[in-house]
Design a protein around this motif. Structure first.
Motif, PDB file in Angstrom:
ATOM      1  N   GLY A   1     -51.737  62.407 -43.537  1.00 14.45           N
ATOM      2  CA  GLY A   1     -50.452  61.747 -43.313  1.00 14.45           C
ATOM      3  C   GLY A   1     -49.538  62.400 -42.304  1.00 14.45           C
ATOM      4  O   GLY A   1     -48.386  62.000 -42.164  1.00 14.45           O
ATOM      5  N   ARG A   2     -50.017  63.387 -41.565  1.00 13.97           N
ATOM      6  CA  ARG A   2     -49.146  64.025 -40.569  1.00 13.97           C
ATOM      7  C   ARG A   2     -49.259  63.322 -39.224  1.00 13.97           C
ATOM      8  O   ARG A   2     -50.305  62.774 -38.874  1.00 13.97           O
ATOM      9  N   GLU A   3     -48.200  63.345 -38.463  1.00 13.17           N
ATOM     10  CA  GLU A   3     -48.208  62.765 -37.121  1.00 13.17           C
ATOM     11  C   GLU A   3     -47.209  63.497 -36.236  1.00 13.17           C
ATOM     12  O   GLU A   3     -46.133  63.888 -36.690  1.00 13.17           O
ATOM     13  N   GLU A   4     -47.581  63.698 -34.992  1.00 10.23           N
ATOM     14  CA  GLU A   4     -46.662  64.323 -34.050  1.00 10.23           C
ATOM     15  C   GLU A   4     -45.659  63.289 -33.570  1.00 10.23           C
ATOM     16  O   GLU A   4     -46.001  62.126 -33.323  1.00 10.23           O
ATOM     17  N   ILE A   5     -44.424  63.695 -33.423  1.00  5.41           N
ATOM     18  CA  ILE A   5     -43.360  62.781 -33.015  1.00  5.41           C
ATOM     19  C   ILE A   5     -42.657  63.325 -31.772  1.00  5.41           C
ATOM     20  O   ILE A   5     -42.780  64.508 -31.429  1.00  5.41           O
ATOM     21  N   LEU A   6     -41.946  62.429 -31.093  1.00  5.31           N
ATOM     22  CA  LEU A   6     -41.107  62.782 -29.944  1.00  5.31           C
ATOM     23  C   LEU A   6     -41.906  63.437 -28.823  1.00  5.31           C
ATOM     24  O   LEU A   6     -41.443  64.369 -28.156  1.00  5.31           O
TER      25      LEU A   6
ATOM     26  N   ARG B   1     -43.981  64.834 -38.313  1.00  2.28           N
ATOM     27  CA  ARG B   1     -43.555  64.264 -39.584  1.00  2.28           C
ATOM     28  C   ARG B   1     -44.774  64.239 -40.493  1.00  2.28           C
ATOM     29  O   ARG B   1     -45.858  63.856 -40.085  1.00  2.28           O
ATOM     30  N   GLY B   2     -44.614  64.680 -41.732  1.00  3.63           N
ATOM     31  CA  GLY B   2     -45.738  64.732 -42.654  1.00  3.63           C
ATOM     32  C   GLY B   2     -45.252  64.944 -44.065  1.00  3.63           C
ATOM     33  O   GLY B   2     -44.126  64.578 -44.416  1.00  3.63           O
ATOM     34  N   THR B   3     -46.098  65.561 -44.878  1.00  4.60           N
ATOM     35  CA  THR B   3     -45.750  65.836 -46.260  1.00  4.60           C
ATOM     36  C   THR B   3     -46.079  67.277 -46.602  1.00  4.60           C
ATOM     37  O   THR B   3     -46.978  67.885 -46.021  1.00  4.60           O
TER      38      THR B   3
END
Length: 319
Positions: free
Chosen positions: A73-78, A116-118
């Motif tokens: 569930g993680r993803e790189e943002i911006l 963004r992740g958990t």
């Protein structure tokens, strides 16, 4: 036949070099503190903490986030934010060329990575500084990415965690870099008013404009053992006041003793400790603890979040 083969005396094995070439490069690493030679796979399993002297070695931003966040569930943002050479700055080398060289050597667009992740099932936004990119200095891109990450956490009402490692504001961007101090401080104040948790984790080192803004504005300020943090370096302070500074000055143990930070957390315990803190702040339940960020064997048991959070502290071991 090479020239070295021609001059080798008879009886000297010429296949020795072939055997040595089979040893993988980078298989061993030397601790900069105790000088112990360490087997890299074992060192990585220990989160790059020396098993001999407990020295916390510097690690990159992506490795930091990879070991901290849940696997799923993680993803790189911006990722679209890039540095801009508005001043056309040039010293011995053009700033544009310095940026290009840093981007090639690190694979990053600038000195901050946001994801963004958990964390044990709790959603959050986390950012980490890449010290190998211009010493983790804060310019427009770093300030803008941090501000937008904080704004995202504010909009979604989820915590923000920052792993800082920086030499301060980026001098090649002059006043533009100093403006990022006010910008990041302002968004953190909005988070505070909205009761959205922000935890700042200080790794080695934290200096200059970053220490004077986002690094020390956490609801809880955490540091790794023996990490250095301050506005100016100890050598500059000694030259200015013309006095000898106390032993261990600006180390995390010194800062904890004098109330500048809230706790010292060992790197191998960072993930579970911050998870308990965030669960306490947000009145949330934690998912079961995984070993090395993997699913545990057998049936899992849902732990209860107690009213008292155990906080491991380390106050000994001054420089």
């Amino acid at each position: 036949m090479s020239w070295i083969d021609k001059i080798l005396p008879s009886g000297v094995s010429k296949g020795e070099g072939d055997k040595r070439s089979n040893v993988p490069e980078g298989l061993w690493k030397k601790c900069v503190k105790c000088e112990a030679v360490l087997y890299r796979p074992d060192l990585e399993r220990n989160d790059d903490v020396c098993p001999k002297c407990d020295h916390h070695m510097r690690i990159g931003a992506r490795r930091r986030l990879d070991t901290f966040l849940d696997k799923e569930g993680r993803e790189e943002i911006l990722v679209d934010i890039e540095p801009v050479d508005r001043l056309k700055f040039k010293d011995k080398k053009r700033y544009r060329d310095r940026l290009t060289a840093a981007q090639k050597s690190t694979g990053e667009k600038d000195a901050l990575v946001a994801m963004r992740g958990t964390l044990r099932g709790m959603p959050l936004v986390t950012v980490a500084f890449e010290f190998d990119f211009h010493g983790g200095s804060m310019g427009y891109a770093v300030g803008e990415k941090f501000t937008r990450a904080a704004q995202l956490a504010l909009e979604e009402n989820i915590p923000l965690v920052c792993f800082a490692a920086s030499g301060g504001a980026r001098m090649q961007e002059a006043l533009i870099s100093l403006m990022q101090m006010a910008k990041t401080s302002a968004v953190l104040e909005r988070m505070k008013q909205a009761a959205v948790p922000y935890i700042s984790v200080m790794t080695d080192p934290i200096y200059g404009g970053v220490s004077a803004s986002l690094a020390l504005l956490g609801d809880i300020n955490v540091a790794e053992p023996d990490a250095r943090a301050g506005f100016a370096g100890p050598n500059i302070i000694e030259q200015t006041i013309r006095q000898k500074l106390p032993k261990g000055f600006q180390r995390s143990e010194f800062l904890l003793e004098h109330g500048a930070i809230d706790m010292i957390v060992h790197r191998t315990e960072m993930r579970d400790t911050l998870a308990r803190l965030l669960a306490k702040l947000g009145h949330l339940e934690l998912q079961p603890t995984e070993e090395l960020n993997e699913e545990p064997a057998g049936d899992s048991i849902e732990p209860e979040v107690s009213d008292e959070v155990e906080i491991p502290l380390k106050t000994e071991g001054d420089d």
